[in-house]
Design a protein around this motif. Structure first.
Motif, mmCIF file in Angstrom:
data_model
loop_
_atom_site.group_PDB
_atom_site.id
_atom_site.type_symbol
_atom_site.label_atom_id
_atom_site.label_comp_id
_atom_site.label_asym_id
_atom_site.label_seq_id
_atom_site.Cartn_x
_atom_site.Cartn_y
_atom_site.Cartn_z
ATOM 1 N N SER A 101 0.857 -1.190 0.000
ATOM 2 C CA SER A 101 0.000 0.000 0.000
ATOM 3 C C SER A 101 0.890 1.236 0.000
ATOM 4 N N ALA A 102 0.402 2.291 -0.615
ATOM 5 C CA ALA A 102 1.191 3.523 -0.678
ATOM 6 C C ALA A 102 0.257 4.717 -0.750
ATOM 7 N N SER A 103 0.765 5.850 -0.343
ATOM 8 C CA SER A 103 -0.034 7.074 -0.382
ATOM 9 C C SER A 103 0.892 8.271 -0.474
ATOM 10 N N VAL A 104 0.518 9.240 -1.287
ATOM 11 C CA VAL A 104 1.242 10.497 -1.364
ATOM 12 C C VAL A 104 0.228 11.601 -1.649
ATOM 13 N N GLY A 105 0.354 12.693 -0.934
ATOM 14 C CA GLY A 105 -0.597 13.783 -1.125
ATOM 15 C C GLY A 105 -0.189 15.001 -0.329
ATOM 16 N N GLY A 106 -1.019 16.005 -0.402
ATOM 17 C CA GLY A 106 -0.712 17.219 0.332
ATOM 18 C C GLY A 106 -1.855 18.207 0.287
ATOM 19 N N SER A 107 -1.708 19.261 1.070
ATOM 20 C CA SER A 107 -2.680 20.353 1.090
ATOM 21 C C SER A 107 -1.932 21.670 0.998
ATOM 22 N N TYR A 108 -2.555 22.637 0.354
ATOM 23 C CA TYR A 108 -1.929 23.944 0.170
ATOM 24 C C TYR A 108 -2.910 25.025 0.595
ATOM 25 N N ALA A 109 -2.495 25.804 1.574
ATOM 26 C CA ALA A 109 -3.326 26.895 2.081
ATOM 27 C C ALA A 109 -3.072 28.143 1.250
ATOM 28 N N VAL A 110 -4.053 28.503 0.430
ATOM 29 C CA VAL A 110 -3.962 29.711 -0.387
ATOM 30 C C VAL A 110 -4.520 30.854 0.455
ATOM 31 N N GLY A 111 -3.749 31.333 1.384
ATOM 32 C CA GLY A 111 -4.249 32.310 2.323
ATOM 33 C C GLY A 111 -4.948 31.639 3.484
ATOM 34 N N PRO A 112 -5.540 32.414 4.380
ATOM 35 C CA PRO A 112 -6.140 31.832 5.581
ATOM 36 C C PRO A 112 -7.488 31.163 5.349
ATOM 37 N N ARG A 113 -8.098 31.324 4.173
ATOM 38 C CA ARG A 113 -9.458 30.820 3.962
ATOM 39 C C ARG A 113 -9.540 29.646 2.994
ATOM 40 N N LEU A 114 -8.734 29.636 1.971
ATOM 41 C CA LEU A 114 -8.839 28.629 0.918
ATOM 42 C C LEU A 114 -7.750 27.578 1.066
ATOM 43 N N VAL A 115 -8.150 26.299 1.005
ATOM 44 C CA VAL A 115 -7.210 25.185 1.043
ATOM 45 C C VAL A 115 -7.503 24.263 -0.135
ATOM 46 N N LEU A 116 -6.449 23.909 -0.850
ATOM 47 C CA LEU A 116 -6.531 22.927 -1.921
ATOM 48 C C LEU A 116 -5.820 21.665 -1.460
ATOM 49 N N ARG A 117 -6.381 20.502 -1.785
ATOM 50 C CA ARG A 117 -5.703 19.277 -1.376
ATOM 51 C C ARG A 117 -5.901 18.194 -2.436
ATOM 52 N N ALA A 118 -4.943 17.267 -2.470
ATOM 53 C CA ALA A 118 -4.997 16.163 -3.418
ATOM 54 C C ALA A 118 -4.250 14.981 -2.818
ATOM 55 N N ASN A 119 -4.652 13.785 -3.236
ATOM 56 C CA ASN A 119 -4.018 12.583 -2.702
ATOM 57 C C ASN A 119 -4.140 11.452 -3.720
ATOM 58 N N LEU A 120 -3.090 10.649 -3.806
ATOM 59 C CA LEU A 120 -3.083 9.442 -4.623
ATOM 60 C C LEU A 120 -2.709 8.278 -3.721
ATOM 61 N N ALA A 121 -3.553 7.240 -3.681
ATOM 62 C CA ALA A 121 -3.325 6.137 -2.748
ATOM 63 C C ALA A 121 -3.582 4.799 -3.430
ATOM 64 N N ARG A 122 -2.807 3.817 -3.005
ATOM 65 C CA ARG A 122 -3.020 2.433 -3.445
ATOM 66 C C ARG A 122 -3.421 1.608 -2.229
ATOM 67 N N GLY A 123 -4.582 0.961 -2.293
ATOM 68 C CA GLY A 123 -5.067 0.152 -1.188
ATOM 69 C C GLY A 123 -4.959 -1.327 -1.492
ATOM 70 N N TYR A 124 -5.036 -2.129 -0.438
ATOM 71 C CA TYR A 124 -4.899 -3.584 -0.558
ATOM 72 C C TYR A 124 -5.932 -4.265 0.321
ATOM 73 N N ARG A 125 -6.556 -5.322 -0.220
ATOM 74 C CA ARG A 125 -7.481 -6.127 0.572
ATOM 75 C C ARG A 125 -7.358 -7.593 0.192
ATOM 76 N N ALA A 126 -7.060 -8.432 1.176
ATOM 77 C CA ALA A 126 -7.068 -9.870 0.951
ATOM 78 C C ALA A 126 -8.510 -10.350 0.899
ATOM 79 N N PRO A 127 -8.821 -11.351 0.066
ATOM 80 C CA PRO A 127 -10.202 -11.863 0.027
ATOM 81 C C PRO A 127 -10.637 -12.359 1.401
ATOM 82 N N ASN A 128 -11.909 -12.124 1.753
ATOM 83 C CA ASN A 128 -12.389 -12.620 3.039
ATOM 84 C C ASN A 128 -12.769 -14.100 2.925
ATOM 85 N N ILE A 129 -13.102 -14.711 4.054
ATOM 86 C CA ILE A 129 -13.316 -16.156 4.089
ATOM 87 C C ILE A 129 -14.498 -16.601 3.226
#
Length: 820
Positions: A532-560
Motif C-alpha cells: 500500500s502507498a499514499s502520497v498527497g498534500g494540502s496547500y493553504a492559499v491564504g487563511p481561507r482557501l485550502v486545496l488538497r490532493a491525494n493518490l493512494a493504493r489500497g490492498y485487501r485480501a479476500p475474506n473467508i
C-alpha cells in the motif's frame, strides 16, 4: 508470535522515567469576552480533557512539558485549536466563536498524528456526539450516515446497518471502536456493528484507501467510533441518565453512565438497554420479525501521568435480533410465519401472523443472537525523543441464528470468532520540520462452529502483520505527506466433513470416517501479500482557501466467504459458493478537494476516481433454462466473481451562519457515486444489465435549517433550537441487473422536524436536556436502494403493485438526558 506478544505486554506495563509536568489553568471566553460555561477542553494527543465550570474556568493537571495542541468546544460555538507550550507562567485565555464550524476540527483517524480536517490530504469527516444525539438513530452506523455525505449503509431493518463509503462496503470498510478494529464477521448482512450508540462522543470517517495505516480491509475507508472520556473536575463523580422512545417500532432505550477522575486516575462505566417491536410503514403495516433486544456494557480504567497514559477498555454486547423472511399471503399481503421446515414447509400455506404477535415486544423463535466481548489496552508512552503508542486487545464474537421452527433451541448457524489485535506506533520528535511515524500492526483469528446444523464457511485460522512508515513535511502553506506499507496474511483450514444426525435429521460436524459423511470444505493454505502507498498534500492559499490532493493504493485480501464458502447462510436464505483461487484486491484512488472557510461560511467540494483490480462481487447462478438456481427449499445460489471495477463521484458540503441573523444556520450536503463493472466477458454476454456494480447508493442531498435562541445570563433554558431537515434521494437507475439481482429504485424526499432545549439550574449547570424529533414527517412510502428487505418477496406479482418490504414510516421520538 510469542516473542511479539511478550514485547507488547511489557511495553504496556513498563513505565518510563518521570518527566517534568505542570497544570494548565485557564478560562474559556466568547468573542465578546463573556465566560462560556461548561465548555470542553482537551489535549487530543494525550486523550486528556475536562469541563469548565459555570464561569468558564478549567484546569488540566499533570500535563507533560512541551508543545501540545489544545482543543476547546462548547454547544453553539466553533471548536478552537491552539498550540500551548507548557509550562505556562499565567492562566490561559481561550476564545470561542458562536458558530458551528466543522473544517477546523482536529481528527486522529486515518492520519499518523492529530491533524486539522482541512489540512488532511485524505478526505475526512467528523460528527460530534451532540449532533448524533439530535437525531433518532436506529444504531451507531445510522447516526453517522445522517451527518456524513458519501457514507451510506446496507440495512436489514432499523437495527442492522453495514457502512458503505463511496459505493464500497463490508470488508472494504474498516470499522473501529476507539482505534480497535471491529471483527464481528463483517461479511454477513444479518447483523450490525456491536457498539453502544449512546456512548459515542465522536465519529470520524476516512473516505478513501486507508490501508497504509491499518492494513487489509480499509480500501474504501475507515469509520472510527470514539467513546466519551471522563470529564469534570478532579475528585467529583459525574455522569448522565438517558431515556428515549421512538414511535415507529416502539423503541424504549435507557442508558446510565458514570465517570470519575482524580490525580491522573480515570474511570468510566456505561450500561445501555434498547428494546423494540416490529417497525411499521404505511404500505406493509407492522413488518413481522424486525424487533430486537440489545444490552451493552462499557467500562474503562486508566492512568495518566507525566510519563504518558495507559487505558484498559472492557465491553460486552448482547443482541437478540429477529430475522424477517418476507413470506406473505398472496392476496391480502398479510405476513405469514414459518412453523415447519423441509418438505413439510409450504410458504403458501403458512399461518398468518396475528396482530398480537405484530405488537409484541417478545423475541420470536426465529431470531439470531449476537454476543460480542472486547478487552483491550491502549497506551501513549514518552520514550526518549518521541512517543510510543501501543494497542493490544482480544475480542470474541459469538453469532447464533435460530432458524429451525420445529427445534427452536437448535441454532442453524453457530460461529465463534476470536481475534487478537496488536499495534505499535512510534512518533519521532520533529526534526527540521519533518514528522516521521513508523509502526507495525495486525491480528490473529480463529473461527469455529459450536453447535450448528449449517456450515456456510469453513473453520479457519488467520494471521496477518504489516509494517508502515509515514513522513510529513510543511513548506510554508504547503504540507506534504507520503507513506509506504507492506502486508502479509496467512489463511488456512483443514478438511471439514459434515453428516446427518439420525435423531434430528439436521446436519452436524462429522469425522472423515463417519459413514455417509461428506467433505464440505477441502483443506486450504494460502499467503496473501500486498503493498500500500499514499502520497498527497494540502496547500493553504491564504487563511481561507485550502486545496488538497491525494493518490493512494489500497490492498485487501479476500475474506473467508469469498474464497471458502460452500453452503447455506440460513439468515439470508442464500447458498454461497466461494472461489479459493481469488487474488487480493488492489485499488488506485485519486482524490482532489477544495475547501473554503471564512466567518459565517464554510464550503467544500471533493471528487474521487477509484479503479479496483480483482474486484469481488456476488452473482446469482442460473440453471440451463436461464432460471435462478434454487434448492428444494427455494434458497437461491450465488457465487462470488472477480473482475475489474471503476467508481467515481464526489461530495459537496455547505455551512452558512449569516452574521446578520445570529442563531440561524444552514447546512447542506450532497453525494454522488457511480460504479462501473469492467467484466468485459459478462458485459458482452449480458449487455447493459451488467454495466454497473451492485450495491451502489443512489445520489443523495440533504439540508438542515436550524435556529438557536441566544443564551442570556440568568435564563434557565439554554441551547434552545428548532430544526427543519429535508433529505432527497434520486432514483437509482444505475444498478446491477444481471439475473434480476437488483431493480431500479424510485426517488423520494423525507422531511424531518426537531426541537430541543437544555434546562439549567440557578447556578448555571445543565439539569436536563430534551430532544424532540419527527422523521419522515409526511409518512412517505419508500424503499431505500440499499435496503435488503426491498428484495424479500416470494411472488412474481403483487395485487397492490408493490413488492418487497418498505422502509420505516413516520417516526416520532423523544429523548431526555439528565446529567449529574
Amino acid at each position: 508470535m510469542k516473542p511479539l506478544l511478550t514485547f507488547l505486554f511489557s511495553c504496556l506495563l513498563t513505565l518510563p522515567t518521570l518527566a517534568q509536568t505542570s497544570a494548565l489553568r485557564g478560562q474559556v471566553l466568547d468573542q465578546r469576552g463573556q465566560p462560556v460555561p461548561f465548555a470542553n477542553v482537551a489535549v487530543p494527543a494525550l486523550q486528556q480533557g475536562t469541563a469548565a465550570d459555570e464561569h468558564g474556568r478549567f484546569m488540566l493537571p499533570d500535563l507533560p512539558a512541551g508543545a501540545w495542541q489544545l482543543q476547546s468546544s462548547a454547544v453553539g460555538y466553533a471548536a478552537a485549536t491552539q498550540t500551548v507550550t507548557l509550562p505556562l507562567a499565567q492562566a490561559l485565555i481561550v476564545r470561542l466563536k458562536s458558530t458551528e464550524s466543522t473544517l477546523g476540527e482536529v481528527v486522529v483517524t486515518g492520519v499518523s498524528r492529530s491533524t486539522e480536517i482541512r489540512r488532511s490530504p485524505v478526505p475526512i469527516a467528523a460528527l460530534t456526539g451532540r449532533e448524533i444525539r439530535l437525531n433518532a438513530n436506529g444504531n451507531a452506523i445510522d447516526a453517522a450516515v445522517r451527518g456524513v455525505p458519501g457514507l451510506a449503509a446496507v440495512t436489514t431493518g432499523p437495527n442492522i446497518s453495514k457502512p458503505f463509503i463511496r459505493g464500497l462496503g463490508y470488508n472494504r470498510v474498516l470499522t473501529m471502536f476507539n482505534g480497535l478494529r471491529q471483527e464481528g464477521q463483517q461479511w454477513g448482512d444479518e447483523h450490525g456493528m456491536e457498539v453502544d450508540g449512546y456512548g459515542l462522543d465522536r465519529v470520524e470517517v476516512v473516505k478513501g484507501p486507508a490501508s497504509l495505516l491499518y492494513g487489509s480491509d480499509a480500501v474504501a475507508g475507515v469509520v472510527n467510533l470514539l467513546p466519551a472520556l471522563p470529564t469534570g473536575p478532579d475528585g467529583e463523580l459525574h455522569g448522565e441518565a438517558l431515556a428515549e422512545y421512538q414511535s415507529v417500532n416502539g423503541l424504549v432505550g435507557k442508558s446510565v453512565a458514570f465517570n470519575y477522575q482524580k490525580n491522573g486516575l480515570q474511570t468510566s462505566l456505561r450500561t445501555s438497554h434498547r428494546w423494540a417491536r416490529d417497525y411499521r410503514n404505511s404500505v406493509d403495516g407492522p413488518v413481522y420479525n424486525t424487533g430486537f433486544r440489545e444490552l451493552n456494557l462499557t467500562g474503562m480504567v486508566g492512568l495518566r501521568k507525566e510519563w504518558g497514559a495507559v487505558h484498559l477498555w472492557l465491553t460486552a454486547y448482547d443482541d437478540r435480533q429477529e430475522i424477517p423472511d418476507g413470506s406473505r399471503d398472496s392476496l391480502s399481503r398479510a405476513f405469514m410465519r414459518q412453523v415447519f421446515e423441509g418438505d413439510q414447509d409450504d410458504f403458501t400455506t403458512r399461518p398468518r401472523v396475528s396482530q398480537q404477535e405484530l405488537k409484541s415486544y417478545g423475541i420470536s423463535d426465529l431470531h439470531q443472537r449476537i454476543a460480542h466481548y472486547r478487552a483491550f489496552a491502549t497506551s501513549e508512552l514518552k520514550t526518549g525523543p518521541g512517543e510510543l503508542r501501543l494497542l493490544l486487545g482480544i475480542q470474541q464474537n459469538h453469532r447464533q441464528e435460530y432458524n429451525h421452527p420445529t427445534a427452536p433451541a437448535q441454532p442453524g448457524l453457530d460461529l465463534r470468532l476470536t481475534t487478537l489485535n496488536y499495534q505499535a506506533r512510534y512518533l519521532f520528535q520533529d526534526f527540521s520540520g519533518y514528522e516521521l511515524t513508523v509502526g507495525v500492526n495486525g491480528m490473529g483469528q480463529d473461527n469455529r462452529p459450536v453447535d450448528a446444523t449449517d456450515f456456510p464457511i469453513p473453520p479457519y485460522r488467520l494471521f496477518d502483520i504489516g509494517g508502515f512508515g509515514v513522513l510529513k513535511k510543511a513548506f510554508g502553506g504547503l504540507e506534504l505527506t507520503g507513506g509506504l506499507r507492506y502486508d502479509t496474511r496467512v489463511v488456512d483450514w483443514n478438511d471439514f466433513y459434515v453428516g446427518t444426525d439420525a435423531a434430528t435429521g439436521f446436519g452436524r460436524q462429522a469425522s472423515a470416517a463417519t459413514p455417509g459423511a461428506e467433505r464440505q470444505f477441502t483443506g486450504f493454505h494460502k499467503v496473501y501479500r500486498g503493498v500500500s502507498a499514499s502520497v498527497g498534500g494540502s496547500y493553504a492559499v491564504g487563511p481561507r482557501l485550502v486545496l488538497r490532493a491525494n493518490l493512494a493504493r489500497g490492498y485487501r485480501a479476500p475474506n473467508i466467504p469469498e474464497i471458502g464458502s460452500n453452503g447455506l447462510d440460513p439468515g439470508a436464505h442464500i447458498i454461497y459458493l466461494g472461489n479459493p483461487s481469488f487474488q487480493p484486491e488492489f485499488n488506485w484512488q485519486q482524490d482532489v478537494g477544495v475547501l473554503w472557510k471564512s466567518p459565517g461560511f464554510e464550503a467544500s467540494a471533493e471528487a474521487f476516481y477509484n479503479h479496483v483490480e480483482n474486484f469481488i462481487y456476488q452473482a446469482r447462478q442460473s440453471d440451463a433454462s436461464g432460471q435462478p438456481l434454487r434448492d428444494a427449499l427455494g434458497n437461491s445460489t450465488y457465487q462470488f466473481q472477480q473482475a475489474g471495477a471503476t467508481l467515481y463521484g464526489g461530495e459537496l458540503a455547505l455551512n452558512v451562519q449569516p452574521a446578520a441573523l445570529p442563531g440561524l444556520s444552514w447546512r447542506t450536503g450532497a453525494a454522488l457515486v457511480i460504479g462501473v463493472n469492467n467484466n468485459a466477458a459478462l458485459r458482452a454476454r449480458e449487455g447493459t444489465a451488467a454495466r454497473y456494480l451492485p450495491l451502489i447508493p443512489a445520489p443523495t442531498a440533504q439540508t438542515e435549517l436550524r435556529f438557536t435562541l441566544p443564551d442570556q445570563s440568568g435564563r434557565r433554558l439554554a441551547g434552545t433550537y428548532l430544526r427543519l431537515t429535508v433529505a432527497g434521494t434520486a432514483c437509482q437507475n444505475r444498478f446491477y441487473a444481471v439475473d434480476a439481482a437488483e431493480t431500479a429504485t424510485p426517488g423520494y424526499v423525507l422531511t424531518g422536524l426537531g426541537a430541543g432545549t437544555t434546562l439549567r439550574t440557578a447556578a448555571g449547570r445543565d439539569a436536563l436536556q430534551l430532544v424532540l424529533q419527527a422523521d419522515n414527517l409526511f409518512d412517505v412510502a419508500y424503499q431505500a436502494h440499499l435496503n435488503r428487505l426491498k428484495y424479500f418477496e416470494y411472488y412474481r406479482a403483487s395485487p397492490t403493485g408493490r413488492s418487497g418490504i418498505y422502509s420505516p414510516g413516520r417516526n416520532l421520538s423523544v429523548k431526555v438526558v439528565v446529567p449529574f
